[in-house]
Write a protein that holds these residues in place. Structure first.
Motif, PDB file in Angstrom:
ATOM      1  N   CYS A  48       0.853  -1.192   0.000  1.00 37.23           N
ATOM      2  CA  CYS A  48       0.000   0.000   0.000  1.00 37.23           C
ATOM      3  C   CYS A  48       0.882   1.231   0.000  1.00 37.23           C
ATOM      4  N   HIS A  49       0.489   2.255  -0.768  1.00 41.67           N
ATOM      5  CA  HIS A  49       1.308   3.454  -0.906  1.00 41.67           C
ATOM      6  C   HIS A  49       0.738   4.639  -0.128  1.00 41.67           C
ATOM      7  N   ILE A  50      -0.328   4.406   0.644  1.00 40.10           N
ATOM      8  CA  ILE A  50      -1.003   5.533   1.282  1.00 40.10           C
ATOM      9  C   ILE A  50      -0.240   6.054   2.487  1.00 40.10           C
ATOM     10  N   ARG A  51       0.239   5.170   3.330  1.00 36.72           N
ATOM     11  CA  ARG A  51       0.858   5.588   4.570  1.00 36.72           C
ATOM     12  C   ARG A  51       2.283   6.110   4.358  1.00 36.72           C
ATOM     13  N   GLU A  52       2.758   6.848   5.352  1.00 36.52           N
ATOM     14  CA  GLU A  52       4.090   7.445   5.297  1.00 36.52           C
ATOM     15  C   GLU A  52       5.165   6.357   5.267  1.00 36.52           C
ATOM     16  N   LYS A  53       6.195   6.608   4.491  1.00 40.00           N
ATOM     17  CA  LYS A  53       7.354   5.728   4.386  1.00 40.00           C
ATOM     18  C   LYS A  53       6.968   4.314   3.968  1.00 40.00           C
ATOM     19  N   CYS A  86       0.280  -1.267  -4.676  1.00 37.88           N
ATOM     20  CA  CYS A  86       0.448   0.107  -5.119  1.00 37.88           C
ATOM     21  C   CYS A  86       1.893   0.594  -5.081  1.00 37.88           C
ATOM     22  N   VAL A  87       2.698   0.105  -4.123  1.00 37.33           N
ATOM     23  CA  VAL A  87       4.108   0.487  -4.146  1.00 37.33           C
ATOM     24  C   VAL A  87       4.777  -0.102  -5.385  1.00 37.33           C
ATOM     25  N   ALA A  88       4.419  -1.324  -5.738  1.00 37.21           N
ATOM     26  CA  ALA A  88       4.954  -1.930  -6.957  1.00 37.21           C
ATOM     27  C   ALA A  88       4.543  -1.139  -8.191  1.00 37.21           C
ATOM     28  N   GLN A  89       3.285  -0.670  -8.201  1.00 36.19           N
ATOM     29  CA  GLN A  89       2.799   0.116  -9.338  1.00 36.19           C
ATOM     30  C   GLN A  89       3.604   1.410  -9.480  1.00 36.19           C
ATOM     31  N   ALA A  90       3.857   2.072  -8.342  1.00 39.57           N
ATOM     32  CA  ALA A  90       4.527   3.375  -8.376  1.00 39.57           C
ATOM     33  C   ALA A  90       6.036   3.268  -8.544  1.00 39.57           C
ATOM     34  N   GLN A  91       6.632   2.195  -7.996  1.00 36.12           N
ATOM     35  CA  GLN A  91       8.090   2.132  -7.952  1.00 36.12           C
ATOM     36  C   GLN A  91       8.629   0.778  -8.408  1.00 36.12           C
ATOM     37  N   GLY A  92       7.911   0.111  -9.286  1.00 35.65           N
ATOM     38  CA  GLY A  92       8.302  -1.228  -9.699  1.00 35.65           C
ATOM     39  C   GLY A  92       9.707  -1.306 -10.280  1.00 35.65           C
ATOM     40  N   CYS A 166      -9.693   6.083  -9.372  1.00 33.02           N
ATOM     41  CA  CYS A 166     -10.200   7.380  -8.930  1.00 33.02           C
ATOM     42  C   CYS A 166      -9.934   8.437  -9.981  1.00 33.02           C
ATOM     43  N   ASP A 167     -10.954   9.255 -10.240  1.00 35.90           N
ATOM     44  CA  ASP A 167     -10.825  10.380 -11.167  1.00 35.90           C
ATOM     45  C   ASP A 167     -10.830  11.726 -10.445  1.00 35.90           C
ATOM     46  N   LYS A 168     -10.759  11.714  -9.117  1.00 35.44           N
ATOM     47  CA  LYS A 168     -10.934  12.945  -8.356  1.00 35.44           C
ATOM     48  C   LYS A 168      -9.638  13.759  -8.254  1.00 35.44           C
ATOM     49  N   PHE A 169      -8.498  13.108  -8.194  1.00 31.80           N
ATOM     50  CA  PHE A 169      -7.192  13.765  -8.128  1.00 31.80           C
ATOM     51  C   PHE A 169      -7.088  14.766  -6.974  1.00 31.80           C
ATOM     52  N   CYS A 170      -7.417  14.314  -5.772  1.00 31.67           N
ATOM     53  CA  CYS A 170      -7.108  15.114  -4.590  1.00 31.67           C
ATOM     54  C   CYS A 170      -5.590  15.327  -4.568  1.00 31.67           C
ATOM     55  N   THR A 171      -5.173  16.506  -4.202  1.00 30.48           N
ATOM     56  CA  THR A 171      -3.771  16.861  -4.389  1.00 30.48           C
ATOM     57  C   THR A 171      -2.817  16.120  -3.450  1.00 30.48           C
ATOM     58  N   PHE A 172      -3.353  15.478  -2.400  1.00 29.42           N
ATOM     59  CA  PHE A 172      -2.505  14.755  -1.449  1.00 29.42           C
ATOM     60  C   PHE A 172      -2.410  13.271  -1.745  1.00 29.42           C
ATOM     61  N   CYS A 173      -3.149  12.762  -2.732  1.00 30.96           N
ATOM     62  CA  CYS A 173      -3.408  11.332  -2.846  1.00 30.96           C
ATOM     63  C   CYS A 173      -2.732  10.701  -4.057  1.00 30.96           C
ATOM     64  N   VAL A 174      -2.175   9.494  -3.853  1.00 29.21           N
ATOM     65  CA  VAL A 174      -1.496   8.771  -4.925  1.00 29.21           C
ATOM     66  C   VAL A 174      -2.414   7.799  -5.661  1.00 29.21           C
ATOM     67  N   LYS A 346      -1.471  12.950  10.392  1.00 32.07           N
ATOM     68  CA  LYS A 346      -0.670  14.111  10.003  1.00 32.07           C
ATOM     69  C   LYS A 346      -0.404  14.027   8.501  1.00 32.07           C
ATOM     70  N   TYR A 347      -0.480  15.175   7.820  1.00 32.19           N
ATOM     71  CA  TYR A 347      -0.144  15.190   6.409  1.00 32.19           C
ATOM     72  C   TYR A 347       1.317  14.804   6.213  1.00 32.19           C
ATOM     73  N   SER A 348       1.549  13.923   5.252  1.00 30.28           N
ATOM     74  CA  SER A 348       2.919  13.607   4.844  1.00 30.28           C
ATOM     75  C   SER A 348       2.973  13.590   3.327  1.00 30.28           C
ATOM     76  N   PRO A 349       3.986  14.207   2.734  1.00 31.58           N
ATOM     77  CA  PRO A 349       4.038  14.322   1.275  1.00 31.58           C
ATOM     78  C   PRO A 349       4.184  12.963   0.604  1.00 31.58           C
ATOM     79  N   ARG A 350       3.465  12.794  -0.501  1.00 30.43           N
ATOM     80  CA  ARG A 350       3.600  11.607  -1.337  1.00 30.43           C
ATOM     81  C   ARG A 350       4.266  12.022  -2.643  1.00 30.43           C
ATOM     82  N   PRO A 351       5.421  11.448  -2.969  1.00 34.56           N
ATOM     83  CA  PRO A 351       6.117  11.852  -4.192  1.00 34.56           C
ATOM     84  C   PRO A 351       5.212  11.757  -5.415  1.00 34.56           C
ATOM     85  N   GLY A 352       5.265  12.796  -6.234  1.00 30.29           N
ATOM     86  CA  GLY A 352       4.473  12.807  -7.454  1.00 30.29           C
ATOM     87  C   GLY A 352       3.108  13.442  -7.314  1.00 30.29           C
TER      88      GLY A 352
END
Length: 460
Positions: A48-53, A86-92, A166-174, A346-352
């Motif tokens: 899962c790519h949602i949580r920090e680190k 999702c981590v595999a999808q983003a950083q495979g 998802c088609d919403k593209f919230c600015t914090f979400c991967v 707490k908000y944590s930045p998600r690359p991209g």
């Protein structure tokens, strides 16, 4: 001797569903499930790519698995390591570069190809092809078309993915980048799978989607169905006692969905409706496309339709640019709505993601202080809600034996665990639905006693 399969699941309920479907794909190939990676021939990390680190945690786990794999090789055996989700999808590609012990990577829209990926990984391991397999496409329709029939029991409560992406593209979400665009499965396909699940003893189904109330699957006539119309069809299935759905977006709560809460008794009076912030300025920066008052109005309409409705939500504190005034607006929303439970982070930045590049990132100590204040209030509300149920009679779906002899534990309509002493002697078993008077509260659960045993719905 059969092959052993170990799947470790991170993150959301949709990942849990995906992991169960991976098992459905692989068990017919001769795999049996293992409770530990140490004796597994194939280890899958469904990430899962949602949580920090999130990625760092995956690499740490790969390091531990590498040692097991080397020990297995030294003993003359083999272990295959697969990274999915999702981590595999983003950083495979990065995973394959950094972790030679990994035999393959695949995204959440590609696990239907596991048999082919395993064969390709064997060829790569034996030097017959030069590259280890990586599958990170977004062929959602193909994925669901190729999934096998549900063959293994899912338990008293089970998940059913009806919508992905998802088609919403919230600015914090991967999620839009890891799960792809919104895609809904057909009504006929979902009715078939629901019947398969129920035939194996499930009494409660939770419908899953990144934006579950954006569901728009084919209704059989070439037209899009709504979540409300799908639940009307599901409610007709004999043996299905309860329906839940998650996760909802306020923008997709329509009139039909609100009416369904009043018209379909099988829909539980508990709704997870994330708001993220109570500040209109922050909501705009998040690209949520609703205001705090929009959210208040939706909640008011839902509660008018179903007066006993309890709410859960998600909150992010410390989003870039959040001021004390913005945070107080969130606290005011929480006080106005009142929640049965909630998740706060707490908000944590998600690359991209756009928010990761925003100015005015909030200091960590400020985030931590705000989170404590918010969680104190949410905890107080949850405690008050639980205590308000003492003396009431609630329908409880029993799931498992408790810690004490003769005790059973089930779920209330509001998702709390409810423990009942002496339930076994009364004939309670997994899948029994029974009225329970709530007699007390614990830190994370309720206590109760059986009543109206003549109205018990026995497990099938």
């Amino acid at each position: 001797m059969g092959k052993r399969l170990y799947i470790k699941t991170y993150g959301c309920q949709m990942n849990e569903y995906d992991s169960s479907r991976m098992a459905d794909i692989l068990i017919p190939l001769g795999y049996t499930l293992s409770e530990t990676p140490a004796d597994a021939d194939l280890v899958i990390l469904n990430t899962c790519h949602i949580r920090e680190k999130a990625a760092e945690k995956v690499y740490s786990e790969i390091g531990r698995l590498r040692l097991l794999k080397e020990k297995r090789a030294a003993d003359g055996g083999e272990m295959m390591i697969a990274i999915g989700g999702c981590v595999a999808q983003a950083q495979g590609e990065e995973i394959m570069r950094r972790a030679p012990a990994v035999d393959m990577v695949f995204g959440p829209q590609s696990y239907q190809a596991l048999p082919e990926l395993i064969e390709q990984a064997k060829l790569a391991r034996n030097g017959k092809v030069s590259e280890r397999p990586a599958a990170m496409d977004f062929a959602a329709v193909d994925k669901f078309d190729r999934l096998p029939e549900q063959t293994s029991p899912q338990g008293v409560s089970a998940f059913l993915t009806i919508q992905e992406g998802c088609d919403k593209f919230c600015t914090f979400c991967v999620v839009p980048y890891t799960r792809g665009a919104e895609h809904s499965r057909s009504v006929a396909e979902l009715i078939t799978e629901a019947n398969q699940i129920i035939a194996h003893g499930t009494a409660e189904i939770t419908l899953l989607g990144q934006n579950v109330n954006a569901y728009a699957g084919d209704d059989g006539t070439g037209n899009p169905a709504s979540l409300a119309s799908l639940m009307h069809e599901l409610a007709k299935i004999d043996g299905l006692q309860r329906i839940r759905y998650t996760t909802s977006h306020p923008r997709d709560v329509d009139d039909a969905l609100i009416a369904a809460h009043a018209d379909i008794p099988k829909i539980m009076p508990y709704l997870h409706l994330p708001v993220q912030s109570g500040s209109d300025r922050i909501l705009e920066a998040m690209n949520r496309k609703h205001t705090a008052d929009d959210y208040r109005a939706i909640v008011a309409r839902l509660r008018a339709a179903r007066p006993d409705l309890a709410l859960s939500s998600d909150f992010i504190v410390g989003f870039p640019g959040e001021t004390d005034e913005d945070f107080e607006a969130t606290m005011q929303l929480v006080r106005d709505i009142t929640y049965g439970s909630a998740y706060s982070f707490k908000y944590s930045p998600r690359p991209g993601t756009p928010a990761s590049d925003m100015d005015d990132q909030v200091d960590e100590d400020v985030k931590s202080a705000r989170l404590r204040i918010l969680q104190d209030e949410l905890g107080r509300q949850q405690k008050a809600f639980n205590e308000s149920l003492v003396g009431t009679v609630q329908s409880v779906l029993f799931e498992r034996p408790g810690r004490h002899a003769g005790q059973w534990v089930g779920r209330s309509p509001f998702m709390q665990a409810v423990s009942v002493d002496g339930a076994e002697a009364a004939g309670i078993q997994a899948g029994t639905l029974c009225d329970v008077e709530i007699t007390g509260t614990y830190a994370n659960s309720l206590a109760g006693r059986l009543v109206n045993l003549g109205d018990t719905v026995a497990a099938e």
